[in-house]
Structure formats: structure tokens, C-alpha cells
Design an enzyme around this catalytic site. Structure first.
Site, PDB file in Angstrom:
ATOM      1  CB  SER A 165      15.008   3.533   3.103  1.00 39.52           C
ATOM      2  OG  SER A 165      15.222   2.171   3.424  1.00 39.52           O
ATOM      3  CE1 TYR A 196      15.433   2.201  -1.984  1.00 42.47           C
ATOM      4  CE2 TYR A 196      15.945   1.055   0.053  1.00 42.47           C
ATOM      5  CZ  TYR A 196      15.081   1.833  -0.706  1.00 42.47           C
ATOM      6  OH  TYR A 196      13.890   2.237  -0.168  1.00 42.47           O
TER       7      TYR A 196
END
Length: 354
Positions: free
Chosen positions: A143, A168
Site C-alpha cells: 500500500s 494498517y
């Protein structure tokens, strides 16, 4: 780079009922012949399960009308080691694309357990399965959030990424470290893809463009963070899928170093539009396309329904991809403009919800 012909191969796509996963499977149906495509998804309720079921229904219909490839869907969790081991033992996958993950920055602040289970234990299970059932290539989703508080833009894969600002982001960085370790120790070709703000039809309802649309329809006020001074490198889902499909076919080469030991067959790429868009411009284009598609009325008072607010914890002000390496190695740069992408979303939203 080792070229891989995906025809006649057995391919695993984890997170197959997810936004990117379902679009990837659709594309593989279209491109390949004599392939066996296996999807796994735990169908959790992080967002509306009806949307995941809708995506699966579309895949089933496509599979039934396109008999060139075989399609199998398994409801299961990558955090379940026994289930993953059994799946690998049964299918002997050639290529694995790991897209299953607990997504979302804000949710990781409220519910950290989900991220450790799916993004760390789940990914570890996939790596172990690839170790014991050797694969030609493991491609996995990282990501843009790994860039954290980096001030230098555009973000390059050569930059240090040691400052995650959300759990995350930390789990996605850990995926890259795990993959490097397994590439080095077990000579498994792995490629990580750092996705930049993916959007499009049948996307994730927790993403800003989708949430904004739901709220505006209900007459609620939308909050625009950092007073609208955020910039995002929005990437349309078809561009993301194009990047994944190209990368699947080019595995990092296995070779030995001067010490006779494997040089890790490991790579990481950014997939982003390379055109950061101001959040206020993005919201204006979205409202224009929602009006155009007939989702919102022509006389909708947009100004009355937006509120500029401060930054949220875990968010970053700018994401901006340096995607030169992807262009160099795979001849691809995302092409689809924000207006084209939001138009497709607005038209889908109209047909699906109205």
C-alpha cells in the site's frame, strides 16, 4: 525477469470477492485460456456483504458463459492455516496473488486485531504455503500508506519507509519484510505492489468517494479533511488490474550471488496515477458526475452539504506515486483520468442502487 505465460496455469486470488480481487478475476477470465482460477474470501462484514455477493454473482455468470477457464470459489480465511495448507495441497498453484487484507486506515485504530489476523498471520500462512508448495510467482498487495509521514514527493520505492502512521501501514510494511525474508531463504519469487488510492464501480463503501455519495443522497453533510488540502494519487481499478496482470507475468529472476547463495528474487513497485489531485477538486468532479448520472438532482445545493474539517489521526496530507519503475520494467503507466473514473462510478451507482 522470468516470463510466465498464465495460460494453462493454476492461479490463486485471495480476497476474490473484494474490489480489486473480483476485477482481477474478471480480467483473467477475459485474457486466459485453459487456466484454473481459484478465489478465496472470508466474506467478512467490514462493509456491506451484499456488495461482495454481487461481485461473486457477476464472476459466476462470467464463468458460466466463458468456458475457456475453470473457476472455483472457496469461502475461507487466509488466517486459517489448515484451510490454506489444504487448498495449496489440492491445487498446486503456479501463481498466487494475495489481495486479501483488512483494509482501511481509520478502522485499524478502532479494531487492531483484524489487521494482525488478516494482514500478518494470513500473509505468513500464504508464504509458508508457497514455501512448501513451490510457486513460480507470489504477487501481493502492499500500500502507498507504507510511505507514512514521508515529506519527499513523489514517493519512490527507493525511499525509506520506516515511519508508518497507522497500524494498517505497519502491517503492509511487514508484508514486504516477510516477503523479502522468504525470497532470500527459500528462493520464492515475490513482487509487492504499493497501490495508491484505488477507486471505481462496485468499490469499497468505506472509501471517500463512495461514502460521500451515500451521505449526499441522504442529505447529510460530508466532511472534507485537512480543510480540503489533502492531495491523493487516485488510481482507477482497471489501471490497477492492468498493472497486476503485467506483473504476474514477470517474476523476479532467481539467481545466485558471489557467495553462491540466492540473491532474493524480490521486487516492489508503485502503481499510482502519478497525478495527485486536490481533495476539493476531486469532490467537485464527483458531484458533477453524480448530477450528470442522475444520482443527485440538478439543483442539488452542494455547498450546504460540505464541511471542511481538520486532519484525521493516521491520515497523510499527500500521496503521490513515482511509477517510473513500473513503466521501465512492464511498459505501463496508469492512464484513466479522474473524470472518466468517477463517471464510471456514478453510472454504476445509479444502476446498482437506484
Amino acid at each position: 525477469m522470468e516470463k510466465i505465460d498464465l495460460n494453462n496455469k493454476t492461479i490463486l486470488v485471495t480476497g476474490a470477492a473484494g474490489f480489486i480481487g473480483s476485477n482481477l478475476v474478471k480480467r483473467l477470465f477475459k485474457d486466459l485460456s485453459d487456466a484454473t482460477i481459484v478465489g478465496i474470501d472470508n466474506m467478512n462484514a467490514y462493509y456491506d456483504v451484499a456488495l461482495k455477493e454481487h461481485r461473486l454473482q457477476v464472476l459466476d455468470e462470467l464463468a458460466n458463459s466463458n468456458l475457456a477457464n475453470k473457476w472455483h470459489f472457496v469461502k475461507g480465511d487466509i488466517a486459517d492455516k489448515a484451510a490454506i495448507d489444504a487448498l495449496f495441497a489440492e491445487y498446486k498453484f503456479d501463481v498466487v496473488v494475495n489481495l486479501a487484507a483488512q483494509a482501511g486506515v481509520r478502522y485499524s485504530i478502532e479494531n487492531p486485531d483484524a489487521y494482525i489476523q488478516s494482514n500478518m498471520i494470513g500473509f505468513y500462512n500464504i508464504l509458508e504455503a508457497c514455501r512448501h508448495n513451490p510457486v513460480e510467482h507470489l504477487v501481493y498487495a502492499s500500500s502507498s500508506s507504507v510511505y507514512g509521514g514521508n515529506k519527499k514527493v513523489p514517493f519512490s520505492t527507493d525511499d525509506r519507509v520506516d515511519n508508518p502512521v497507522s497500524l494498517y501501514a505497519a502491517t503492509k510494511k511487514s508484508n514486504e519484510l516477510f516477503a523479502h525474508c522468504y525470497s532470500k531463504l527459500y528462493n520464492i519469487p515475490t513482487t509487492g505492489l504499493r497501490f495508491f488510492t484505488v477507486y471505481g464501480p462496485a468499490g469499497r463503501p468505506d472509501m471517500a468517494y463512495f461514502g460521500f455519495t451515500n451521505k449526499l443522497l441522504k442529505g447529510e453533510t460530508i466532511q472534507i479533511f485537512n480543510y480540503g488540502n489533502c492531495r491523493r494519487d487516485f488510481t482507477y481499478v482497471d489501471d490497477i488490474v492492468e498493472g497486476i496482470v503485467r506483473v504476474m507475468q514477470g517474476a523476479p529472476e532467481r539467481k545466485n550471488g558471489d557467495d553462491g547463495l540466492p540473491v532474493p528474487p524480490y521486487a516492489v513497485y508503485n502503481i499510482g496515477g502519478g497525478q495527485p489531485e486536490n481533495l476539493l477538486d476531486f469532490v467537485n468532479i464527483l458531484q458533477e458526475e453524480l448530477v450528470r448520472a442522475g444520482v443527485l438532482p440538478k439543483d442539488f445545493d452542494f455547498e450546504a452539504h460540505k464541511k471542511l474539517v481538520p486532519m484525521q489521526p493516521g491520515d497523510v496530507p499527500t500521496t503521490y506515486a513515482d511509477a517510473e519503475a513500473l513503466e521501465r520494467d512492464f511498459g505501463f503507466t496508469p492512464k484513466i483520468t479522474l473524470r472518466e473514473g468517477l463517471r464510471a462510478f456514478a453510472e454504476w451507482y445509479k444502476s446498482f442502487y437506484k
